[in-house]
Design a protein around this motif. Structure first.
Motif, PDB file in Angstrom:
ATOM      1  N   ILE A  13      33.073  47.276  38.808  1.00  9.65           N
ATOM      2  CA  ILE A  13      33.939  47.087  37.630  1.00  9.65           C
ATOM      3  C   ILE A  13      33.771  45.669  37.080  1.00  9.65           C
ATOM      4  CG2 ILE A  13      36.328  47.088  36.789  1.00  9.65           C
ATOM      5  CD1 ILE A  13      35.230  49.860  37.564  1.00  9.65           C
ATOM      6  N   ALA A  14      33.699  44.686  37.978  1.00  9.17           N
ATOM      7  CA  ALA A  14      33.536  43.292  37.547  1.00  9.17           C
ATOM      8  C   ALA A  14      32.216  43.117  36.793  1.00  9.17           C
ATOM      9  CB  ALA A  14      33.591  42.352  38.748  1.00  9.17           C
ATOM     10  N   ARG A  15      31.173  43.753  37.276  1.00  8.43           N
ATOM     11  CA  ARG A  15      29.864  43.660  36.601  1.00  8.43           C
ATOM     12  C   ARG A  15      29.941  44.243  35.193  1.00  8.43           C
ATOM     13  NH1 ARG A  15      25.600  41.125  34.944  1.00  8.43           N
ATOM     14  NH2 ARG A  15      23.956  42.543  34.272  1.00  8.43           N
ATOM     15  N   ILE A  16      30.586  45.394  35.047  1.00  6.11           N
ATOM     16  CA  ILE A  16      30.721  46.020  33.725  1.00  6.11           C
ATOM     17  C   ILE A  16      31.546  45.130  32.804  1.00  6.11           C
ATOM     18  CG2 ILE A  16      31.716  48.007  32.502  1.00  6.11           C
ATOM     19  CD1 ILE A  16      31.019  49.672  35.052  1.00  6.11           C
ATOM     20  N   LYS A  17      32.618  44.500  33.359  1.00  8.26           N
ATOM     21  CA  LYS A  17      33.450  43.609  32.542  1.00  8.26           C
ATOM     22  C   LYS A  17      32.666  42.389  32.068  1.00  8.26           C
ATOM     23  CE  LYS A  17      38.157  44.498  34.191  1.00  8.26           C
ATOM     24  NZ  LYS A  17      39.300  43.892  34.910  1.00  8.26           N
ATOM     25  N   ILE A  18      31.838  41.849  32.954  1.00 14.65           N
ATOM     26  CA  ILE A  18      31.020  40.686  32.578  1.00 14.65           C
ATOM     27  C   ILE A  18      30.080  41.060  31.431  1.00 14.65           C
ATOM     28  CG2 ILE A  18      29.132  39.183  33.368  1.00 14.65           C
ATOM     29  CD1 ILE A  18      30.571  39.224  36.152  1.00 14.65           C
ATOM     30  N   MET A  19      29.446  42.220  31.542  1.00 10.95           N
ATOM     31  CA  MET A  19      28.533  42.674  30.499  1.00 10.95           C
ATOM     32  C   MET A  19      29.268  42.919  29.173  1.00 10.95           C
ATOM     33  SD  MET A  19      26.185  45.382  32.638  1.00 10.95           S
ATOM     34  CE  MET A  19      25.015  45.711  31.310  1.00 10.95           C
ATOM     35  N   SER A  20      30.558  43.271  29.253  1.00  8.39           N
ATOM     36  CA  SER A  20      31.332  43.614  28.059  1.00  8.39           C
ATOM     37  C   SER A  20      32.164  42.446  27.532  1.00  8.39           C
ATOM     38  CB  SER A  20      32.272  44.786  28.364  1.00  8.39           C
ATOM     39  OG  SER A  20      31.602  45.798  29.040  1.00  8.39           O
ATOM     40  N   ASN A  21      32.013  41.248  28.159  1.00 10.13           N
ATOM     41  CA  ASN A  21      32.800  40.066  27.771  1.00 10.13           C
ATOM     42  C   ASN A  21      34.305  40.306  27.892  1.00 10.13           C
ATOM     43  OD1 ASN A  21      30.623  38.314  27.104  1.00 10.13           O
ATOM     44  ND2 ASN A  21      30.364  39.443  25.179  1.00 10.13           N
ATOM     45  N   LEU A  22      34.709  40.998  28.949  1.00  9.98           N
ATOM     46  CA  LEU A  22      36.135  41.227  29.202  1.00  9.98           C
ATOM     47  C   LEU A  22      36.618  40.263  30.281  1.00  9.98           C
ATOM     48  CD1 LEU A  22      36.204  45.148  29.278  1.00  9.98           C
ATOM     49  CD2 LEU A  22      36.733  43.646  27.361  1.00  9.98           C
ATOM     50  N   ASN A  23      37.915  40.170  30.419  1.00  6.32           N
ATOM     51  CA  ASN A  23      38.541  39.270  31.392  1.00  6.32           C
ATOM     52  C   ASN A  23      38.509  39.932  32.775  1.00  6.32           C
ATOM     53  OD1 ASN A  23      40.109  37.589  32.914  1.00  6.32           O
ATOM     54  ND2 ASN A  23      41.880  37.588  31.536  1.00  6.32           N
ATOM     55  N   ILE A  24      37.664  39.384  33.677  1.00  6.31           N
ATOM     56  CA  ILE A  24      37.524  40.022  34.997  1.00  6.31           C
ATOM     57  C   ILE A  24      38.743  39.766  35.885  1.00  6.31           C
ATOM     58  CG2 ILE A  24      35.003  39.976  34.961  1.00  6.31           C
ATOM     59  CD1 ILE A  24      35.103  37.621  36.892  1.00  6.31           C
ATOM     60  N   ALA A  25      39.556  38.778  35.532  1.00  6.15           N
ATOM     61  CA  ALA A  25      40.741  38.473  36.350  1.00  6.15           C
ATOM     62  C   ALA A  25      41.906  39.386  36.008  1.00  6.15           C
ATOM     63  CB  ALA A  25      41.153  37.011  36.151  1.00  6.15           C
ATOM     64  N   GLU A  26      41.910  39.952  34.789  1.00  2.92           N
ATOM     65  CA  GLU A  26      43.027  40.797  34.357  1.00  2.92           C
ATOM     66  C   GLU A  26      42.788  42.245  34.744  1.00  2.92           C
ATOM     67  OE1 GLU A  26      46.085  41.971  33.838  1.00  2.92           O
ATOM     68  OE2 GLU A  26      46.269  40.148  32.603  1.00  2.92           O
ATOM     69  N   LYS A  27      43.626  42.732  35.695  1.00  2.00           N
ATOM     70  CA  LYS A  27      43.450  44.100  36.179  1.00  2.00           C
ATOM     71  C   LYS A  27      44.689  44.960  35.928  1.00  2.00           C
ATOM     72  CE  LYS A  27      40.554  42.440  39.983  1.00  2.00           C
ATOM     73  NZ  LYS A  27      40.340  42.438  41.440  1.00  2.00           N
ATOM     74  N   ARG A  28      45.684  44.388  35.230  1.00  2.00           N
ATOM     75  CA  ARG A  28      46.956  45.117  35.095  1.00  2.00           C
ATOM     76  C   ARG A  28      47.076  45.874  33.789  1.00  2.00           C
ATOM     77  NH1 ARG A  28      50.411  39.879  35.517  1.00  2.00           N
ATOM     78  NH2 ARG A  28      48.715  39.362  34.090  1.00  2.00           N
ATOM     79  N   VAL A  29      46.318  45.474  32.770  1.00  2.00           N
ATOM     80  CA  VAL A  29      46.433  46.127  31.454  1.00  2.00           C
ATOM     81  C   VAL A  29      45.069  46.666  31.017  1.00  2.00           C
ATOM     82  CG1 VAL A  29      48.369  44.701  30.704  1.00  2.00           C
ATOM     83  CG2 VAL A  29      46.038  43.948  30.234  1.00  2.00           C
ATOM     84  N   PRO A  30      45.065  47.680  30.170  1.00  2.00           N
ATOM     85  CA  PRO A  30      43.784  48.204  29.661  1.00  2.00           C
ATOM     86  C   PRO A  30      43.059  47.163  28.806  1.00  2.00           C
ATOM     87  CG  PRO A  30      45.573  49.768  29.264  1.00  2.00           C
ATOM     88  CD  PRO A  30      46.212  48.484  29.701  1.00  2.00           C
ATOM     89  N   GLN A  31      41.735  47.210  28.831  1.00  2.00           N
ATOM     90  CA  GLN A  31      40.917  46.323  27.996  1.00  2.00           C
ATOM     91  C   GLN A  31      39.826  47.146  27.304  1.00  2.00           C
ATOM     92  OE1 GLN A  31      39.847  42.307  29.582  1.00  2.00           O
ATOM     93  NE2 GLN A  31      40.611  43.111  31.528  1.00  2.00           N
ATOM     94  N   ASP A  32      39.471  46.720  26.101  1.00  2.00           N
ATOM     95  CA  ASP A  32      38.400  47.378  25.352  1.00  2.00           C
ATOM     96  C   ASP A  32      37.308  46.370  25.052  1.00  2.00           C
ATOM     97  OD1 ASP A  32      39.647  49.881  25.142  1.00  2.00           O
ATOM     98  OD2 ASP A  32      40.900  49.144  23.503  1.00  2.00           O
ATOM     99  N   GLY A  33      36.071  46.799  25.138  1.00  2.00           N
ATOM    100  CA  GLY A  33      34.953  45.907  24.826  1.00  2.00           C
ATOM    101  C   GLY A  33      33.708  46.702  24.498  1.00  2.00           C
ATOM    102  N   LYS A  34      32.607  45.988  24.430  1.00  6.95           N
ATOM    103  CA  LYS A  34      31.341  46.627  24.082  1.00  6.95           C
ATOM    104  C   LYS A  34      30.226  45.908  24.812  1.00  6.95           C
ATOM    105  CE  LYS A  34      30.771  47.764  19.740  1.00  6.95           C
ATOM    106  NZ  LYS A  34      30.459  47.663  18.294  1.00  6.95           N
ATOM    107  N   LEU A  35      29.244  46.662  25.282  1.00  7.83           N
ATOM    108  CA  LEU A  35      28.055  46.053  25.880  1.00  7.83           C
ATOM    109  C   LEU A  35      26.819  46.695  25.272  1.00  7.83           C
ATOM    110  CD1 LEU A  35      26.567  48.113  28.138  1.00  7.83           C
ATOM    111  CD2 LEU A  35      28.661  47.630  29.392  1.00  7.83           C
ATOM    112  N   ALA A  36      25.684  46.074  25.490  1.00  5.21           N
ATOM    113  CA  ALA A  36      24.420  46.618  24.993  1.00  5.21           C
ATOM    114  C   ALA A  36      23.343  46.391  26.045  1.00  5.21           C
ATOM    115  CB  ALA A  36      24.034  45.945  23.677  1.00  5.21           C
ATOM    116  N   PHE A  37      22.407  47.318  26.138  1.00  4.62           N
ATOM    117  CA  PHE A  37      21.280  47.136  27.045  1.00  4.62           C
ATOM    118  C   PHE A  37      20.015  47.656  26.377  1.00  4.62           C
ATOM    119  CE2 PHE A  37      22.880  51.354  27.944  1.00  4.62           C
ATOM    120  CZ  PHE A  37      21.756  52.126  28.209  1.00  4.62           C
TER     121      PHE A  37
END
Length: 738
Positions: A402-426
């Motif tokens: 999950i942390a790896r996906i968050k890093i790729m999506s520029n999301l906050n890896i420390a925040e696990k209590r609320v939903p987050q939306d982002g985007k990644l590309a490969f």
């Protein structure tokens, strides 16, 4: 100096070829002339069989053998000449040392000598070429006095040039790799010449034919197949996989030369090449492969790279299990260290990359990373609308993934209590693939859902599988100079694909088309496409107002999410523009009441609306294994009930109705289904329906009037697809809710 051939004799040969419709018909006249020319006893002309990757000689002297087949490989003299595209003079075919000096695996197929009184003493074997492509092989056997000379070789090469022209004509080949595209009027000769002059290489040229001129990969592949005289194989990961042999071929070497060694379901190796007439390259590959038989096919450079897994580190189907094994060796680690992605970070990185690439390869629409309490994390993918279990990740490494996906999506890896939306590309095969990411906290841990956004060009409108009446009515609607057309349905029902198919139909140099989308998934040359960003205040409504100042003819608004956007869209359509947009509603008549509930003026809306197209996606039966059967009484009753007594006569059902059902084979993963198609409900705004909208009539009344005007419901359209053999009754039941 080598003696020139005898012109009158060659002219005579050419005249015989010109006067006969096929080489087989001309052969009885040609054979004595050619044998006399070389003072030889016997000859064969092998034709290359395009779909079998072998040579066949049907023109054998004498009665012993009417047809000989040899593979294109060093296991025979004719096969080696075809493979290397170089002529051979063999003084004694029974001399193993002489053959080994040519190629270590070269053999003389002496079974023909053994089955007759004939004995082969010497051989002259020459490839028959035309426009740099192998057409066949000519083999002349047993010079009566001495052995074959360099003069014979030169004469034979000149003769094969004449035969090559005849072979090319007879086999329907082309002189240029893309001549078939010109012949089929998919591109003009002038345009093709300009593309060739301005393209740096063949890969760029093919990409431009696809993107700028919207020529399908299959059409380009067929042109190359006709030219090179080998089968075309596209990227079919369910049918072909990387060949897992004892190959010494380096991956970078294969990518550089656009070559992939693949295998079919029976594990038969196939050398897939962008330029299968490159004999030197083929010989290198043949030597490194170390296998005795294989097929040769032509592929597009981008598709060959897909087989090689470019952008994924050359991943193979077995790589996922290897990564999971590697992760499993550290599964005893304490959880507090997992978020740091330290010791086993490379394995986690590769795992996430593999999941993304596998999803794209399988044409999945969504990836689900589902945590489980005290159990491994499930990785599921939605393929053709159905979720499939793909793999499991050790529970101890869930947070790292999950942390790896968050890093790729520029999301906050420390925040696990609320939903987050982002985007990644490969990157995959040089193509950028965008993925929308949503994280949601659950009692078992954070879950992630990734939506793979569509990429590439628009689907042609004729491929949408619209019913003929719907197709005709839709084309009439979109030809109107102004008005609003809505495409409606739930998320993932293909609305964006449909809108871009419509835009592709309308996209001509005379039309200025603006689109506002979130996100921009499908791109088309000739469109001005804009990505909206509500976070910075650039909404659909703002984009629409900006478009109106930019001299548009046609405007696409990604979605009418609110009253402001809907109102702006209606105003734009009333001021002389054709507006296309989407809405999340269940049926076409319901869309009208939904928009009126948003506060739109009924008069303005009914005047502006030209039509509403509701759609769903249903699974289609696998073409390889679908099974025909005679419909039961309950099947016929279901069809009549769904289509309705008022319209059932339209179907002209026979006394004994045949339908198709799912069966299951390797091609479809034993599901019985492969791919999806749309079912449609097209409401057209007629004067009668317009008067009902003025009165804000009920949905039932508007549905009844729309049916009189020609609208058929989603369930009725699905019945048409069943009768066509595209799908089965089980899929109609999903649409109808029965």
């Amino acid at each position: 100096m080598v003696e020139a051939p005898q012109p009158p004799l060659f002219a005579n040969i050419k005249r015989i070829l010109d006067n006969h419709s096929s080489l087989l018909d001309a052969y009885s006249l040609l054979e004595p002339i050619i044998l006399d020319l070389f003072n030889a006893q016997r000859m064969s002309i092998f034709q290359r069989r395009r779909q079998h990757q072998d040579l066949v000689a049907r023109f054998k002297t004498g009665k012993e053998t009417l047809e000989i087949k040899v593979p294109i490989s060093p296991m025979s003299i004719a096969g080696y000449v075809a493979l290397s595209q170089t002529p051979l003079l063999i003084d004694n075919p029974y001399d193993q040392q002489e053959l080994k000096a040519v190629h270590p695996r070269l053999r003389f197929a002496d079974k023909f000598d053994k089955t007759s009184d004939f004995k082969t003493h010497n051989i002259l074997c020459i490839p028959i070429m035309n426009a740099g492509v192998l057409m066949g092989v000519m083999q002349i056997i047993n010079k009566k006095a001495g052995g074959f000379t360099q003069i014979d070789l030169k004469r034979a090469q000149d003769l094969t040039l004449v035969l090559g022209d005849k072979f090319r004509f007879e086999l329907g080949g082309t002189h240029h790799p893309f001549d078939l595209l010109i012949h089929r009027q998919l591109v003009s000769k002038a345009v093709l010449s300009e593309l060739e002059a301005t393209s740096s290489d063949t890969k760029t040229l093919i990409q431009r034919l696809s993107s700028e001129h919207r020529i399908a990969d299959q059409e380009i592949g067929n042109a190359l197949s006709t030219h090179y005289q080998v089968p075309y194989i596209g990227y079919l990961p369910d049918k072909y996989q990387r060949y897992e042999g004892e190959s010494k071929l380096n991956l970078s070497y294969l990518k550089r030369n656009f070559v992939a060694v693949i295998a079919d379901v029976r594990d038969n190796p196939i050398v897939l090449m962008a330029e299968p007439n490159n004999a030197a390259l083929l010989m290198e590959i043949e030597s490194a492969l170390g296998i005795e038989s294989y097929d040769i096919a032509v592929g597009l450079p981008s598709q060959i790279l897909q087989y090689l897994g470019e952008g994924s580190g050359g991943g193979t189907p077995g790589e996922m299990s290897e990564i999971l094994d590697e992760i499993g060796t550290t599964a005893e680690e304490k959880e507090e260290h997992l978020d740091e992605l330290s010791d086993d970070a490379p394995a986690v990185v590769r795992l996430v990359s593999r999941i993304l690439h596998d999803a794209k390869r399988l044409s999945a629409s969504d990836i689900h990373i589902d945590p489980e309490k005290n159990a491994p994390t499930r990785v599921r993918m939605r393929v053709d609308g159905v979720c499939r279990d793909m793999s499991q990740v050790p529970n101890s490494h869930h947070n790292a993934v999950i942390a790896r996906i968050k890093i790729m999506s520029n999301l906050n890896i420390a925040e696990k209590r609320v939903p987050q939306d982002g985007k990644l590309a490969f990157n995959m095969n040089g193509q950028l693939v965008e993925v929308r990411v949503a994280t949601i906290p659950t009692v078992a841990g954070e879950g992630v859902v990734m939506r793979i956004l569509a990429s590439g060009g628009a689907m042609p409108i004729e491929k949408m599988n619209l019913a003929p009446s719907n197709r005709a009515r839709l084309e009439d609607m979109i030809k109107k100079p102004h008005g609003i057309l809505l495409v409606v349905g739930p998320t993932g029902s293909g609305k964006t694909t449909t809108l871009h198919a419509i835009l592709g139909y309308l996209n001509t140099p005379e039309k200025k088309i603006w689109t506002a989308e979130d996100p921009v998934e499908i791109t088309q040359p000739g469109l001005q496409q804009v990505q909206v960003s509500p976070k910075i205040g650039f909404t659909f409504a703002n984009a629409l107002r900006a478009f109106l100042r930019a001299d548009p003819d046609i405007i696409l608004i990604g979605e009418m999410r609110d009253k402001e956007t809907a109102h702006a869209g209606i105003e734009a359509s009333l001021t002389g523009h054709l507006v296309l947009s989407t809405l999340h509603t269940n049926s076409a008549p319901e869309t009208i009441t939904r928009l009126l509930d948003l506060g739109l003026d009924p008069v303005n809306f009914s005047d502006a609306c030209v039509g509403i197209l509701a759609q769903r996606l249903i699974r289609t039966l696998c073409k390889q294994c679908k099974e025909k059967y005679v419909a039961s009484e309950s099947d016929v009753a279901f069809i009549k009930r769904q289509y309705g007594n008022d319209f059932i006569e339209e179907l002209k059902l026979p006394a004994s109705l045949s339908l198709f059902r799912a069966n299951g084979c390797e091609e479809c993963g034993h599901t019985g289904y492969k791919g999806r198609t749309g079912v449609h409900e097209l409401l057209g705004m007629t004067p009668e329906l317009r008067s009902l909208v003025y009165k804000e009539a009920s949905v039932a009344q508007m549905k009844q009037q729309a049916a009189k005007d020609g609208m058929r419901t989603l369930a009725q359209d699905a019945i048409l697809k069943v009768l066509k053999g595209d799908t089965d009754i089980a899929q109609v039941q999903i649409v109808s809710g029965e």
